[in-house]
Motif scaffolding. Structure first.
Motif, short mmCIF file in Angstrom:
data_model
loop_
_atom_site.label_atom_id
_atom_site.label_comp_id
_atom_site.label_asym_id
_atom_site.label_seq_id
_atom_site.Cartn_x
_atom_site.Cartn_y
_atom_site.Cartn_z
N SER A 23 0.78 -1.24 0.00
CA SER A 23 0.00 0.00 0.00
C SER A 23 0.80 1.29 0.00
CB SER A 23 -0.91 0.03 1.23
OG SER A 23 -1.74 -1.09 1.28
N CYS A 24 2.11 1.23 0.20
CA CYS A 24 2.86 2.47 0.43
C CYS A 24 4.08 2.64 -0.46
CB CYS A 24 3.33 2.54 1.87
SG CYS A 24 2.09 2.07 3.11
N CYS A 27 5.02 4.70 -3.83
CA CYS A 27 5.39 6.12 -3.71
C CYS A 27 6.58 6.32 -2.76
CB CYS A 27 4.22 6.93 -3.16
SG CYS A 27 2.76 6.89 -4.20
N HIS A 28 6.59 5.55 -1.66
CA HIS A 28 7.60 5.75 -0.61
C HIS A 28 8.82 4.87 -0.85
CE1 HIS A 28 5.44 8.43 2.14
NE2 HIS A 28 4.36 7.81 1.72
N PRO A 35 8.19 11.99 0.01
CA PRO A 35 9.45 12.49 0.57
C PRO A 35 10.26 11.45 1.35
CG PRO A 35 7.57 13.43 1.74
CD PRO A 35 7.02 12.69 0.57
N ILE A 51 3.69 7.14 11.05
CA ILE A 51 2.98 6.23 10.14
C ILE A 51 1.65 5.81 10.77
CG2 ILE A 51 3.05 3.90 9.15
CD1 ILE A 51 6.12 4.37 8.78
N MET A 60 -3.06 8.86 4.85
CA MET A 60 -2.26 7.95 4.04
C MET A 60 -2.88 6.57 4.10
SD MET A 60 0.41 9.18 2.46
CE MET A 60 0.31 10.95 2.16
N PRO A 62 -3.00 8.10 0.26
CA PRO A 62 -3.83 9.24 -0.16
C PRO A 62 -4.96 8.82 -1.09
CG PRO A 62 -1.72 9.26 -1.33
CD PRO A 62 -1.67 8.09 -0.39
#
Ligand code: HEC
Length: 388
Positions: A23-24, A27-28, A35, A51, A60, A62
């Motif tokens: 799920s993260c 992007c991460h 970021p 988190i 998150m 998003p």
């Protein structure tokens, strides 16, 4: 980080890493749009508390729409189950234990590729986002050069610079007049393209789009959106240069069919008469629209600008109400089309109702409807096909 948590509780390697991979981490990760990178225990553990808070508050991952089922549910929603939120919370509370590393590969969501690429629309030259603007919205007129009408059924985006592109939307221009309008805007500005916040500024029709980090997909089976023979398109890029202003040249690959069983349209319910008084934490605006035909609703895209907080759309007929969209914490940056897991049937005489809520505490003059960054909107766009 302490690893003396009670046995049996969630650990990073057993429980948290697979969840973040799902799920993260699209992007991460390094080179991703977010970021902070969240791909190793060393990266994640110091942020355990942050988190846990961000997932509990649902900032998150998003996603604007409420996917809990109290309103509706959407295909590929970026949405954590309550159980996953509880797991993250318990893990952070226990001091973020690492646990035993496993050999399990940490797979992200499966990638997606179109079966066939029939047309590629690419920005003609690279564009460097403008320095003084943190969020640069730039529209590029692209000519598909079609000699016959065609229907978009799937697409894939190839970003030039994934770290500077926030999201993009491709629109169709349906008339020569709209094309001339866009060309005049383009000619009036230096450099490739023209400035276009939120929309293409001239009348246009949504074709496809991606939110941050997603690459494309298929439109609902049996449906497609027309691009007219000889007509042009506009690619709207949103650049967010928190990662710099490197030049970007993005392309969109389209799968086209000469015909589809059901031509889809993008229709909207909107409140066009906004008059938002300044200095109020919750200004509510509402509008109703009776339907004049029978339609299948396949997807929804809630749209407001920067003051928007909440949005709800329902379809009402005597004695019943179907919830089409519920946004609890609107964020302009996280807009996208979301397709229903179960398409919704609506009939002539049903009434669509949209309600938008705004926070105007940062304003000292009234805010009205408009295309500018400081103007507001209240729209539910729907991906529809006529039935019957
Ligand atoms: C679609 C991309 C995307 C996904 C998926 C995503 N994030 Fe983020 N995240 C961001 C961006 C971008 C930021 C920077 C702040 C912003 O723009 O809102 C951010 C910021 C954060 C922050 C910083 C705190 C804050 O509120 O600014 C935390 C913590 C975080 N994300 C955790 C997560 C977790 C945990 C997940 C998965 C459950 C996740 N994110 C999924 C894009 C994403």
């Amino acid at each position: 980080m302490p690893s003396d948590a009670p046995p049996g509780g969630p650990t990073y390697h057993q429980d948290i890493a697979p969840l973040l991979a799902r799920s993260c981490t699209t992007c991460h990760r390094s080179g991703g749009i977010a970021p902070l990178s969240l791909t190793t225990y060393e990266e994640v553990a110091p942020f355990a508390g942050l988190i846990a808070t961000s997932v509990a508050e649902r900032t998150m991952p998003p996603y604007n729409l409420d996917n809990s089922g109290t309103c509706n549910t959407y295909v590929d929603a970026l949405w954590l189950a309550e159980r996953d939120i509880a797991t993250i919370d318990a893990w952070a509370e226990a001091g973020a234990p690492a646990g035993e590393p496993t050999d399990e590969p940490q797979d992200g969501p499966p990638g997606w590729e179109p079966e066939r690429v029939d047309l590629t629309l690419e920005m003609p030259t690279a564009y460097s986002p403008s320095e003084p603007i943190v969020d640069d919205y730039r529209c590029f007129i692209l000519d598909p050069g079609l000699t016959e009408d065609a229907f978009v059924t799937a697409f894939e985006v190839r970003l030039g610079r994934p770290d500077v592109v926030h999201h993009l939307t491709l629109f169709a221009l349906d008339t020569a007049e709209d094309e001339q309008g866009a060309e005049a805007l383009d000619a009036a500005e230096d450099g490739p393209g023209y400035t276009c916040f939120g929309d293409t500024v001239v009348p246009s029709r949504w074709l496809v789009g991606t939110g941050p980090s997603d690459k494309g997909g298929r439109l609902p089976a049996g449906t497609g959106l027309r691009i007219g023979a000889g007509r042009k398109t506009v690619l709207q890029m949103h650049y967010n240069w928190q990662n710099g202003t490197a030049p970007d040249q993005t392309a969109v690959d389209l799968t086209l069919e000469p015909s589809v069983p059901k031509e889809a349209f993008v229709a909207r319910v909107a409140d066009l008469t906004l008059e938002l008084p300044p200095g109020q934490p919750a200004v509510v605006e509402s509008e109703v629209m009776p339907l004049e035909g029978d339609f299948t609703l396949w997807g929804v895209w809630p749209h407001m600008h920067n003051l928007g907080k909440e949005l709800r759309v329902t379809a009402n007929h005597p004695g019943s109400e179907v919830c089409l969209a519920q946004v609890n914490r609107y964020n302009f940056h996280w807009q996208r089309f979301a397709f229903y897991e179960e398409p919704v049937q609506v009939r002539a005489g049903d009434v669509l109702q949209i309600t938008c809520t705004y926070d105007t505490t940062g304003r000292d003059t009234p805010t009205t409807w408009g295309f500018g960054t400081d103007d507001e909107m209240c729209i539910g766009f729907f991906y529809i096909t006529p039935t019957g």
